[in-house]
Motif scaffolding. Sequence first.
Motif, mmCIF file in Angstrom:
data_model
loop_
_atom_site.group_PDB
_atom_site.id
_atom_site.type_symbol
_atom_site.label_atom_id
_atom_site.label_comp_id
_atom_site.label_asym_id
_atom_site.label_seq_id
_atom_site.Cartn_x
_atom_site.Cartn_y
_atom_site.Cartn_z
ATOM 1 N N SER A 107 54.354 -16.239 22.293
ATOM 2 C CA SER A 107 54.981 -16.713 21.057
ATOM 3 C C SER A 107 55.540 -15.546 20.243
ATOM 4 C CB SER A 107 53.972 -17.498 20.211
ATOM 5 O OG SER A 107 53.606 -18.701 20.838
ATOM 6 N N MET A 108 54.738 -14.497 20.083
ATOM 7 C CA MET A 108 55.203 -13.333 19.328
ATOM 8 C C MET A 108 56.359 -12.649 20.051
ATOM 9 S SD MET A 108 51.542 -11.763 18.035
ATOM 10 C CE MET A 108 52.283 -10.354 17.213
ATOM 11 N N THR A 109 56.296 -12.609 21.376
ATOM 12 C CA THR A 109 57.366 -11.983 22.149
ATOM 13 C C THR A 109 58.651 -12.795 22.054
ATOM 14 O OG1 THR A 109 55.709 -11.102 23.672
ATOM 15 C CG2 THR A 109 57.997 -11.091 24.411
ATOM 16 N N VAL A 138 47.732 -13.741 8.406
ATOM 17 C CA VAL A 138 46.677 -14.551 7.779
ATOM 18 C C VAL A 138 45.821 -15.267 8.819
ATOM 19 C CG1 VAL A 138 46.242 -16.564 6.320
ATOM 20 C CG2 VAL A 138 47.926 -14.847 5.617
ATOM 21 N N ALA A 139 46.459 -15.902 9.816
ATOM 22 C CA ALA A 139 45.717 -16.733 10.777
ATOM 23 C C ALA A 139 44.653 -15.951 11.554
ATOM 24 C CB ALA A 139 46.688 -17.429 11.731
ATOM 25 N N PRO A 140 44.964 -14.765 12.107
ATOM 26 C CA PRO A 140 43.910 -14.009 12.796
ATOM 27 C C PRO A 140 42.773 -13.588 11.862
ATOM 28 C CG PRO A 140 46.060 -13.229 13.488
ATOM 29 C CD PRO A 140 46.291 -14.140 12.325
ATOM 30 N N SER A 214 52.217 -24.964 21.091
ATOM 31 C CA SER A 214 52.749 -23.651 20.699
ATOM 32 C C SER A 214 53.622 -23.010 21.766
ATOM 33 C CB SER A 214 51.594 -22.700 20.352
ATOM 34 O OG SER A 214 50.769 -22.482 21.483
ATOM 35 N N ASN A 215 53.386 -23.320 23.055
ATOM 36 C CA ASN A 215 54.038 -22.563 24.127
ATOM 37 C C ASN A 215 55.211 -23.247 24.801
ATOM 38 O OD1 ASN A 215 52.577 -20.067 24.225
ATOM 39 N ND2 ASN A 215 50.818 -21.198 25.000
ATOM 40 N N SER A 291 50.343 -17.438 17.886
ATOM 41 C CA SER A 291 49.829 -16.752 19.058
ATOM 42 C C SER A 291 48.385 -17.157 19.306
ATOM 43 C CB SER A 291 49.914 -15.231 18.868
ATOM 44 O OG SER A 291 49.213 -14.578 19.897
ATOM 45 N N PHE A 292 48.179 -17.993 20.323
ATOM 46 C CA PHE A 292 46.812 -18.380 20.664
ATOM 47 C C PHE A 292 46.020 -17.165 21.127
ATOM 48 C CE2 PHE A 292 43.383 -19.971 23.235
ATOM 49 C CZ PHE A 292 42.950 -21.085 22.543
#
Length: 367
Positions: A107-109, A138-140, A214-215, A291-292
């Motif tokens: 996702s980040m890529t 925030v999420a991490p 997400s993917n 990003s999981f």
Amino acid sequence: MTSIPLLLLVGVAVAAFVGFNIGGSNTGVAFGPAVGSGAVSKIGAGVLMTVFAFLGGWTVGRRVVTTLGSNLVVGDPFTLPVSIGVLFFIGGALFVSNVFGVPASTSMTAVGAIVGLGLARDALATDLVLEIVSWWIVAPLVAFWVSGVVGRYAYDAIDERLALGSAEGSMLAVDRSGTVPTPRLDDDTTRREATGVVLVVGIACFMAFSAGASNVANAVAPLVGSGQLSMNAGILLAAGTIGVGALTIARRTLDTMGEGLTELPLAAALVVAVVSASLVTALSAIGIPASFVVIATMSTVGLGWGRATRAEGELLVEADDVVEGMTEPDVAVDDLYRPWATLRVVVLQNAVPAVATVGAYLLFSVW
């Protein structure tokens, strides 16, 4: 009969490659604990991964496809060649992460590659990018602190109540006496184990749902954004190839995750799964590519840190109250939380998307 342009076939093939690799890597993450504990077979894990990844993509995942394919870059930048270029960066990131043994975030890529395109074409939706990046920070942190609190104050109780170890073979059997084969619990499975099976498999399906949400966009958003594929066709393509990966190459990651349960106990794996899947699904529902991998990593670190602080507290109490024959806790603090190893993984996880951003910018600046 209308012929399909060769370039479109190339684009579909690259998208299928990305989806195939997503299925291979995410199935191990989602169903590793379930397979390792004997709650479900590898084939069963692949089938469930296919079904729930499709459901996640078909429902929540549409918003993420729209974000990546239409909203990140102003205008209509996704020509078919550009879409293929972006997908190559995403597929390349998967390859690099596999080579170096560090799970990079697709996702980040994907966002990084599209941001590189937007910067090169001076058409980046800056406000949306800043919103996405803020959620990535925030999420991490939320995953770390929630898991840390669970690790310090609730983990032992969860572990004691779950009490589900590994079994020889699957706890589920198939009843073929009727017209339609139906799954049932093995005759040797106790009621407590049955409850554990339902819990473990249910959480794994929830993880598969969040992975699809997400993917799916990472595989097909550029092609959907370019108008070469409809939203429904793109989701079907992504979900189908994720399923192929789940039923084939995921067997190796399922073996790895199953054997690795000694380092990450089943109770810990389930805590990480619930925290991570909940955050990823919530972000996907508002259209944020999440990003999981990064969230799950920080959840794992937070859980280990919480358990480590509890272990340190127990050591301090014992140090003040010396008892003859006193022994140390069964788990060493260093085995629960390793700061330098954590730093290495986090740095590399962010380096791959950064490389994709810079590479895409350089490519599309001269294209």
